[in-house]
Design an enzyme around this catalytic site. Structure first.
Site, short mmCIF file in Angstrom:
data_model
loop_
_atom_site.label_atom_id
_atom_site.label_comp_id
_atom_site.label_asym_id
_atom_site.label_seq_id
_atom_site.Cartn_x
_atom_site.Cartn_y
_atom_site.Cartn_z
N HIS A 82 41.28 53.62 36.46
CA HIS A 82 40.59 52.71 37.36
C HIS A 82 41.62 51.89 38.13
O HIS A 82 42.61 51.43 37.56
CB HIS A 82 39.69 51.74 36.57
CG HIS A 82 39.03 50.73 37.44
ND1 HIS A 82 37.92 51.02 38.20
CD2 HIS A 82 39.35 49.44 37.72
CE1 HIS A 82 37.58 49.95 38.90
NE2 HIS A 82 38.44 48.98 38.62
N ASP A 161 25.44 44.23 34.92
CA ASP A 161 26.60 43.90 35.76
C ASP A 161 26.18 43.79 37.23
O ASP A 161 26.65 42.91 37.95
CB ASP A 161 27.70 44.96 35.59
CG ASP A 161 28.84 44.72 36.56
OD1 ASP A 161 29.44 43.63 36.51
OD2 ASP A 161 29.11 45.59 37.41
N ARG A 168 27.09 36.15 40.90
CA ARG A 168 28.43 35.54 40.96
C ARG A 168 28.88 35.36 42.41
O ARG A 168 29.51 34.37 42.77
CB ARG A 168 29.45 36.43 40.21
CG ARG A 168 29.32 36.31 38.71
CD ARG A 168 30.07 37.44 38.02
NE ARG A 168 31.47 37.48 38.39
CZ ARG A 168 32.24 38.57 38.36
NH1 ARG A 168 31.73 39.73 37.98
NH2 ARG A 168 33.49 38.51 38.69
N SER A 183 33.17 42.91 33.78
CA SER A 183 32.45 43.67 34.80
C SER A 183 33.11 45.05 34.99
O SER A 183 32.44 46.09 34.94
CB SER A 183 32.48 42.87 36.11
OG SER A 183 32.13 43.65 37.21
N LYS A 187 31.72 49.10 33.23
CA LYS A 187 31.45 50.34 33.98
C LYS A 187 32.30 51.48 33.46
O LYS A 187 31.84 52.62 33.35
CB LYS A 187 31.70 50.10 35.48
CG LYS A 187 30.59 49.23 36.09
CD LYS A 187 30.85 48.90 37.53
CE LYS A 187 31.87 47.84 37.71
NZ LYS A 187 31.58 46.68 38.50
N1 URA Z 1 35.32 44.66 40.60
C1 URA Z 1 34.29 44.71 39.74
O1 URA Z 1 33.77 45.78 39.46
N2 URA Z 1 33.85 43.55 39.19
C2 URA Z 1 34.40 42.36 39.47
O2 URA Z 1 33.97 41.35 38.93
C3 URA Z 1 35.47 42.33 40.38
C4 URA Z 1 35.92 43.49 40.94
#
Ligand code: URA
Length: 433
Positions: A82, A161, A168, A183, A187
């Site tokens: 990632h 999320d 947020r 977050s 994923k």
């Molecule tokens: N990318 C994400 O997936 N989540 C965040 O909170 C910030 C960047």
């Protein structure tokens, strides 16, 4: 257990239990806890932070809020990668086939780009016929047969999320390390791989602006991975200028092919070998990183990696000839040289502005609904540390229209010059395990 008691406990800086976090996230996902209470909770987390254990519980609660991809039918240790996002970041296009070519299975879900950063899925779609939508069965079969498949994000992964991120965004609580780390990791964990390599970028084109913040985010994510049973390694890399020379879609694929053929930009190759070397070790192909890096370099030079790229593209319906003959990838109508109004040594190139200039040419989306033009983009001819004379070419715009005024202004404003000599920036700053 009332939501308000959980908010108060966090507001007082106390550590929440797994049950309290689970209850809160479950209640928010199913609509029992309203946005205003979750907003207060997020602000309390923003100011009081979370311990390593709380952050892992929060991540786990988000994973459990939706579907989890089951990759157990894929043989071997599945390693995902990632990147926290950047301009000109084509590392996934290079690393995925490179790691697959040493037998480590790469089962990857990737996103589309929005704003100044591009997405891997968009870049792959610039190849004629390439399909990013596969059924689960095709996805698993492709990884077992070719050791690689890359698909767009689908299914109902981490709905908590999605809701939290949207909230947020409008409550001033995006830039909190435990919230960002949970977050991103939720994923990755829901996507099912056994091990994760993170490219945490910092600088003008990245989410994290300083090395210190990038290290804090990386440590938090590695901590979550370890707590939740996924071996995780984070590489801290520079994003103070775009990565490599190409920014766009088809032109980034072309640059990726050059690296996969052992003829690419030295810095970009180094970043890719570092990421891929760590993935190959986690995937069990080599026992140590130095050996992995040395062997992967040989694979780039041998032609095996670019051959794997062609096999991968064809396995997802794409035209493999475009990998062997990259000049047949989409090409823009105009190629316009952007000349420097100043002279000196390039001191900085604001990556975000270069990303915006590429977006103005049509290579990126301003809104989710925008279509992108795969053929257009920017080739940077001058990077940090290079000497520039007045009237020399800074960059080439590949465009399908002639009115490039705004993009040109944005690109020129991205550069700053000095009459002192400037060293090219170091790209890899730390590896956190
Ligand atoms: N990318 C994400 O997936 N989540 C965040 O909170 C910030 C960047």
């Amino acid at each position: 257990m009332r939501a308000v008691d959980i908010i108060l406990k966090k507001r007082h800086g106390k550590e929440l239990t797994k049950e309290e976090i689970d209850t809160f996230i479950k209640g928010y996902t199913n609509g029992d806890i309203p946005d205003y209470q979750v907003s207060a909770f997020l602000m309390a987390v923003y100011f009081k932070g979370m311990t390593k254990e709380e952050t892992a519980h929060l991540t786990n609660a988000m994973v459990k809020s939706g579907d989890e991809i089951d990759l157990s039918k894929i043989e071997g240790i599945k390693v995902d990668k990632h990147s926290t996002g950047g301009v000109g970041d084509k590392t996934s296009l290079i690393i995925a086939p490179l790691v697959a070519s040493v037998g480590v299975p790469v089962a990857k879900m990737s996103g589309r780009g929005l704003g100044h950063t591009g997405g891997t899925v968009d870049k792959l779609e610039s190849i004629e016929g390439f399909q990013v939508e596969l059924t689960t069965q095709q996805f698993i079969e492709n990884v077992n047969r070719h050791k690689i498949a890359v698909v767009g994000q689908s299914g109902n992964l981490t709905p908590a999320d999605k809701k939290l991120y949207a909230l947020r965004d409008v409550t001033g609580t995006v830039d909190s390390i435990p919230l960002i780390a949970s977050s991103i990791m939720s994923k990755k964990i829901a996507s099912g791989s056994n091990a994760i390599v993170l490219d945490v970028k910092f600088g003008s084109g990245a989410f994290m602006k300083t090395l210190e913040d990038a290290k804090a985010l990386a440590s938090a994510m590695v901590g979550i991975g370890n707590e939740l049973g996924r071996q995780t390694v984070a590489i801290i890399t520079d994003m103070d200028q775009p990565l490599g020379h190409e920014i766009g879609n088809a032109n980034e694929v072309q640059e990726a092919i050059a690296v996969l053929s052992g003829k690419g930009d030295k810095d970009l190759t180094e970043v890719c070998l570092t990421l891929a070397g760590n993935m190959a070790v986690l995937g069990g192909a080599y026992s140590d990183f130095d050996e992995a890096k040395r062997e992967l370099q040989k694979i780039l030079e041998s032609g095996k990696a670019v051959e794997k790229m062609r096999e991968f593209v064809e396995s997802q319906g794409g035209n493999g000839n475009q990998i062997t003959n990259p000049e047949t990838l989409p090409q823009a109508k105009y190629h316009m040289e952007i000349k420097s109004d100043e002279e000196g040594n390039v001191q900085t190139i604001d990556a975000e502005s270069v990303g915006i200039a590429a977006m103005l040419l049509g290579a990126g989306r301003k809104t989710k609904e925008d279509n992108i033009d795969y053929a257009v983009g920017i080739t940077l001819k001058k990077k940090v540390g290079d000497i520039v004379a007045k009237g020399e070419t800074l960059a080439v715009f590949h465009a399908n229209f002639e009115d490039i005024g705004e993009a040109e202004k944005t690109l020129k404003n991205a550069y700053t010059f000095t009459n002192q000599s400037v060293e090219a920036p170091k790209l890899i700053h730390d590896i956190i395990k």
